[in-house]
Write an enzyme that holds these catalytic residues in place. Structure first.
Site, PDB file in Angstrom:
ATOM      1  N   HIS A 158      17.628  -4.242 -17.183  1.00 19.13           N
ATOM      2  CA  HIS A 158      17.297  -5.627 -17.531  1.00 19.13           C
ATOM      3  C   HIS A 158      17.492  -5.931 -19.012  1.00 19.13           C
ATOM      4  O   HIS A 158      16.872  -6.844 -19.551  1.00 19.13           O
ATOM      5  CB  HIS A 158      15.852  -5.949 -17.092  1.00 19.13           C
ATOM      6  N   ASN A 186       1.675   4.815  -9.079  1.00 14.95           N
ATOM      7  CA  ASN A 186       1.177   3.455  -9.309  1.00 14.95           C
ATOM      8  C   ASN A 186      -0.310   3.408  -8.944  1.00 14.95           C
ATOM      9  O   ASN A 186      -0.694   3.995  -7.941  1.00 14.95           O
ATOM     10  CB  ASN A 186       1.960   2.459  -8.423  1.00 14.95           C
TER      11      ASN A 186
HETATM   12  P1  OAD Z   1       5.431  -5.734 -12.718  1.00 14.36           P
HETATM   13  O1  OAD Z   1       4.612  -6.408 -13.745  1.00 14.36           O
HETATM   14  O2  OAD Z   1       5.942  -6.538 -11.575  1.00 14.36           O
HETATM   15  O3  OAD Z   1       4.626  -4.540 -12.082  1.00 14.36           O
HETATM   16  C1  OAD Z   1       3.950  -3.612 -12.856  1.00 14.36           C
HETATM   17  C2  OAD Z   1       3.458  -2.534 -11.943  1.00 14.36           C
HETATM   18  O4  OAD Z   1       2.876  -1.532 -12.752  1.00 14.36           O
HETATM   19  C3  OAD Z   1       2.391  -2.971 -10.924  1.00 14.36           C
HETATM   20  O5  OAD Z   1       2.730  -2.494  -9.637  1.00 14.36           O
HETATM   21  C4  OAD Z   1       1.120  -2.296 -11.428  1.00 14.36           C
HETATM   22  O6  OAD Z   1       0.266  -1.902 -10.369  1.00 14.36           O
HETATM   23  C5  OAD Z   1       1.697  -1.080 -12.124  1.00 14.36           C
HETATM   24  N1  OAD Z   1       0.852  -0.511 -13.186  1.00 14.36           N
HETATM   25  C6  OAD Z   1      -0.044  -1.129 -13.992  1.00 14.36           C
HETATM   26  N2  OAD Z   1      -0.594  -0.257 -14.848  1.00 14.36           N
HETATM   27  C7  OAD Z   1      -0.037   0.957 -14.597  1.00 14.36           C
HETATM   28  C8  OAD Z   1      -0.193   2.253 -15.148  1.00 14.36           C
HETATM   29  N3  OAD Z   1      -1.043   2.507 -16.147  1.00 14.36           N
HETATM   30  N4  OAD Z   1       0.559   3.257 -14.626  1.00 14.36           N
HETATM   31  C9  OAD Z   1       1.413   3.043 -13.614  1.00 14.36           C
HETATM   32  N5  OAD Z   1       1.603   1.821 -13.048  1.00 14.36           N
HETATM   33  C10 OAD Z   1       0.889   0.794 -13.538  1.00 14.36           C
HETATM   34  O7  OAD Z   1       6.600  -5.020 -13.516  1.00 14.36           O
HETATM   35  P2  OAD Z   1       8.034  -4.571 -12.992  1.00 14.36           P
HETATM   36  O8  OAD Z   1       7.950  -4.029 -11.615  1.00 14.36           O
HETATM   37  O9  OAD Z   1       8.618  -3.742 -14.058  1.00 14.36           O
HETATM   38  O10 OAD Z   1      12.429  -8.703 -14.865  1.00 14.36           O
HETATM   39  O11 OAD Z   1       8.774  -5.957 -12.950  1.00 14.36           O
HETATM   40  C11 OAD Z   1      10.117  -5.949 -12.593  1.00 14.36           C
HETATM   41  C12 OAD Z   1      10.838  -7.051 -13.294  1.00 14.36           C
HETATM   42  O12 OAD Z   1      10.213  -8.297 -13.029  1.00 14.36           O
HETATM   43  C13 OAD Z   1      10.809  -6.966 -14.810  1.00 14.36           C
HETATM   44  O13 OAD Z   1      11.771  -6.114 -15.348  1.00 14.36           O
HETATM   45  C14 OAD Z   1      11.072  -8.370 -15.188  1.00 14.36           C
HETATM   46  C15 OAD Z   1      10.066  -8.991 -14.270  1.00 14.36           C
HETATM   47  O14 OAD Z   1      10.024 -10.304 -14.099  1.00 14.36           O
HETATM   48  C16 OAD Z   1      13.113  -9.603 -15.589  1.00 14.36           C
HETATM   49  O15 OAD Z   1      12.640 -10.129 -16.583  1.00 14.36           O
HETATM   50  C17 OAD Z   1      14.488  -9.864 -15.075  1.00 14.36           C
END
Ligand code: OAD
Length: 256
Positions: A119, A221
């Site tokens: 990204h 997660n």
């Molecule tokens: P999200 O914000 O959608 O998800 C974050 C995840 O991290 C959730 O499932 C939480 O449960 C988990 N989480 C929180 N704290 C944690 C910890 N300490 N250890 C492990 N996991 C933890 O973020 P992404 O999945 O990265 O895209 O989002 C994907 C994409 O959506 C991003 O790259 C961005 C966004 O909109 C664009 O901007 C194109």
């Protein structure tokens, strides 16, 4: 912390390991995830509505201000134990490929090399017109006030408008990084997904590709996600707790 012996055995036998990380891995460094509620004045905004080409067209100063706020936050943050565990792992397995959806550089600052950024990267702003990379000021400046509008700079070569170096909703992924990520997902023995809600495509499809190709698939997660049924093992907890323990028990114990 105890892991399933079948998981440890599977990981120890893996020659090619792929890891896909999301915003959750940087949460313990103080960087808010996308599904976290934004704080302060940003509370009124939905990240998925700021991260679009149309939002930048409509209000470029608002969107630039939001990315500058994120960039400053990252500059002030430090890699955490999970970033460091992954960097260590690259010295312990025959081949490790790290794919991230994150636009921060905390993996690199922890020591990981050759990270595939699906990204884009906050640090690589570029001109909309001539696509030259724009050199953003480094150092650790003040965190702008949340909600602050900041005019995007102009390109030094052509005077065009500079935009954040990230992929927005509706835009294509960087081709080379995406093709490399697909190749490694389809060819790895173990695929570890860390800190992603796995709702944003096509990144989330990588775990399905790995599973379909017969890889051992593992999720780290604290919450339940949509890929629960697609992974061989779901490790519930924070990345900063689980990854160092997993590396220690799987690989370190073999090397000492
Ligand atoms: P999200 O914000 O959608 O998800 C974050 C995840 O991290 C959730 O499932 C939480 O449960 C988990 N989480 C929180 N704290 C944690 C910890 N300490 N250890 C492990 N996991 C933890 O973020 P992404 O999945 O990265 O895209 O989002 C994907 C994409 O959506 C991003 O790259 C961005 C966004 O909109 C664009 O901007 C194109």
């Amino acid at each position: 912390m105890h892991f399933d012996p079948a998981l440890l055995k599977g990981l120890r036998g893996a020659r090619q390991v792929a890891i896909l990380t999301g915003a959750g891995i940087s949460a313990e460094s103080g960087i808010p995830t996308f599904r976290d509620k934004l704080t302060g004045l940003w509370e009124r905004y939905d990240p998925s509505e700021l991260a679009t080409p149309s939002a930048f067209e409509r209000d470029s100063a608002l969107v630039w201000g939001w990315y500058e706020w994120r960039r400053m936050m990252v500059l002030r943050a430090q890699p955490n134990a999970a970033h460091r565990a992954i960097a260590t792992l690259s010295e312990l397995v025959p081949q490790l490929t790290l794919v991230t959806q994150n636009v921060d550089d905390l993996h690199e600052r922890a020591g990981s090399r050759g990270v595939l950024h699906l990204h884009g990267e906050l640090a690589r702003a570029y001109c909309e017109t001539c696509r030259n990379v724009y050199r953003l000021p480094d150092g650790v400046p003040e965190l702008p006030a949340a909600g602050k509008r900041i005019q995007p700079p102009q390109c030094a070569s052509c005077g065009g408008r500079v935009r954040p170096g990230v992929v927005w909703f509706g835009e294509g992924l960087p081709e080379l990084a995406w093709h490399a990520a697909v190749t490694v997902s389809c060819g790895c023995d173990a695929f570890i997904v860390v800190g992603t809600s796995a709702v944003v495509q096509p990144a989330a499809s990588l775990v399905h590709k790995a599973a379909a190709a017969g890889a051992l698939t593992i999720q780290v997660n604290p919450d339940i996600t949509g890929i629960e049924d697609s992974v061989s093992f779901s490790l519930r907890g924070s990345a900063g707790d689980i990854l160092p323990a997993l590396v220690l028990q799987t690989w370190r114990s073999r090397t000492v």
